[in-house]
Design an enzyme around this catalytic site. Structure first.
Site, PDB file in Angstrom:
ATOM      1  N   GLY A  71      53.856 -26.016 -31.674  1.00 45.23           N
ATOM      2  CA  GLY A  71      53.625 -26.945 -30.751  1.00 45.23           C
ATOM      3  C   GLY A  71      54.499 -28.128 -31.015  1.00 45.23           C
ATOM      4  N   GLN A  73      53.677 -31.185 -31.255  1.00 48.48           N
ATOM      5  CA  GLN A  73      53.077 -32.055 -32.369  1.00 48.48           C
ATOM      6  C   GLN A  73      52.546 -31.163 -33.588  1.00 48.48           C
ATOM      7  OE1 GLN A  73      53.067 -35.108 -33.061  1.00 48.48           O
ATOM      8  NE2 GLN A  73      53.985 -35.863 -31.307  1.00 48.48           N
ATOM      9  N   SER A  74      53.486 -30.149 -33.847  1.00 49.39           N
ATOM     10  CA  SER A  74      53.120 -29.327 -34.921  1.00 49.39           C
ATOM     11  C   SER A  74      53.231 -29.849 -36.377  1.00 49.39           C
ATOM     12  CB  SER A  74      53.833 -27.852 -34.861  1.00 49.39           C
ATOM     13  OG  SER A  74      53.899 -27.206 -36.143  1.00 49.39           O
ATOM     14  N   ASN A  75      51.903 -29.939 -37.143  1.00 51.36           N
ATOM     15  CA  ASN A  75      52.181 -30.591 -38.515  1.00 51.36           C
ATOM     16  C   ASN A  75      53.073 -29.365 -39.318  1.00 51.36           C
ATOM     17  OD1 ASN A  75      50.379 -32.825 -38.084  1.00 51.36           O
ATOM     18  ND2 ASN A  75      48.657 -31.095 -38.089  1.00 51.36           N
ATOM     19  N   CYS A  77      55.595 -27.362 -38.366  1.00 49.02           N
ATOM     20  CA  CYS A  77      56.928 -27.723 -38.107  1.00 49.02           C
ATOM     21  C   CYS A  77      57.459 -28.837 -38.647  1.00 49.02           C
ATOM     22  CB  CYS A  77      57.335 -27.734 -36.450  1.00 49.02           C
ATOM     23  SG  CYS A  77      57.327 -26.156 -35.704  1.00 49.02           S
TER      24      CYS A  77
END
Ligand SMILES: *Cc1c(COP(=O)(O)O)cnc(C)c1O
Length: 331
Positions: A71, A73-75, A77
């Site tokens: 996403g 806001q992916s942690n 990524c």
């Protein structure tokens, strides 16, 4: 005893365990926290444990580039962007959704770390792995070799991260002379839950692993974890009866949807911050923590019957709090 594959040492380990004083008194249960939000500052959270194995594999395969997905806001990524950059990989993120006007939270860190970022609309996301293969071919034409890490680094390679964490927990429990009835966490792509479920089984630990899902449902996690463990067995020549794994996922706390939380989650975040000084996030840890406290309140008819000692794994996610700051009522 456990024979690990190659690994990069990237996380600050072991992470501490502390007691949540106020919440323990309020619930009548000895609740302690495993601080996996302290695995690093910018690289905070659970994904770094998995990436120690994923990036080691990328290096072993002589890849110079890493592609991963998630996403906006992916942690995961964000952790991949930073750790990839620090370890000499070019990083390409394929994010689900629209490019925002201004980057905030995790996305700001992705951008600052120099990762290449592309976006794919939600409606096309079911084809994201096809797009990854196209990107890999593009990189190959350019003489580069791109390693693909799936969403959350939840695959048979990343699984090692929380198998190793289970071994760390076993040492923690010995040192503390304390063993929880339950190990509780949020589950999103299944790798943390899967690794702990498998690791506690391999080490014959007594604590039961119970996960609260923040997307999908219990059946999805059962299938996903069985699939990852099956691939893990094949790849690393392990013997374990996959059908005998106790995969426990407690439903009912997703709320409005993945990444969207109801007021009870924001209340939980405020409560835990203002009583025990611990900061949860609205996407993962806040939902799971709210679920845990609610289920403990149901006593024997809840999902955690007989709980006297519980360990909650704080899996990180602080940067995901800031893009949702408007949900707090600020007097
Ligand atoms: C990714 C994530 C989880 C879920 O872990 P999975 O291994 O993907 O199931 C939980 N908490 C936070 C903060 C995360 O970033």
């Amino acid at each position: 005893m456990i024979d690990y594959p190659q690994r990069l040492h990237l996380a600050k380990l072991p992470t501490p365990i502390t007691r949540l004083q106020e919440i323990s008194v309020a619930t009548g249960v000895d609740i302690r926290l495993k601080h996996d939000e302290l695995t690093g500052t910018e690289v905070t959270g659970n994904k770094i444990r998995k990436l120690e194995f994923s990036l080691a594999e990328a290096r072993a395969q002589k890849c110079d580039t890493v592609i991963t997905c998630g996403g906006v806001q992916s942690n995961h990524c964000r952790a991949t962007a930073i750790l990839g950059q620090r370890n000499g990989f070019k990083v390409h993120l394929l994010l689900r959704g629209e490019r925002p006007q201004t980057p905030s939270g995790n996305l700001l860190l992705d951008y600052l770390s120099g990762a290449t970022i592309s976006y794919m609309p939600q409606s096309e996301w079911k084809f994201h792995e096809k797009e990854v293969r196209r990107l890999q071919e593009d990189y190959a034409l350019n003489g580069q070799k791109a390693y693909y890490i799936p969403v959350g680094a939840s695959d048979e390679v990343g699984l090692w991260g929380y198998i190793a964490a289970a071994e760390e927990l076993r040492r923690d429990f010995e040192a503390l002379d304390w063993e929880p009835d339950y190990i509780v966490m949020a589950t999103g792509s299944g790798g943390t839950q899967g690794g702990l479920t498998l690791g506690t089984r391999l080490l014959e630990m007594a604590s039961k692993v119970v996960a609260f899902n923040v997307c999908d449902d219990a059946q999805w996690f059962a299938n996903k974890i069985r699939q990852d463990v099956t691939l893990w067995q094949q790849r690393y020549k392990q013997e374990i009866d996959v059908d005998e794994l106790h995969i426990t996922t407690v439903e009912g706390y997703v709320g409005p949807g993945y990444g969207e939380a109801g007021p009870e989650v924001f209340d939980t975040i405020k409560r835990v911050a203002s009583t025990d000084g611990v900061f949860l996030d609205p996407v993962y840890t806040g939902k799971a923590f709210h679920g845990m406290v609610t289920e403990l309140g149901k006593g024997e008819s809840g999902a955690l019957p007989g709980a006297k000692r519980v360990l909650f794994i704080h899996t990180g996610g602080l940067f995901g709090l800031f893009p949702q700051q408007d949900h707090f009522s600020f007097p």
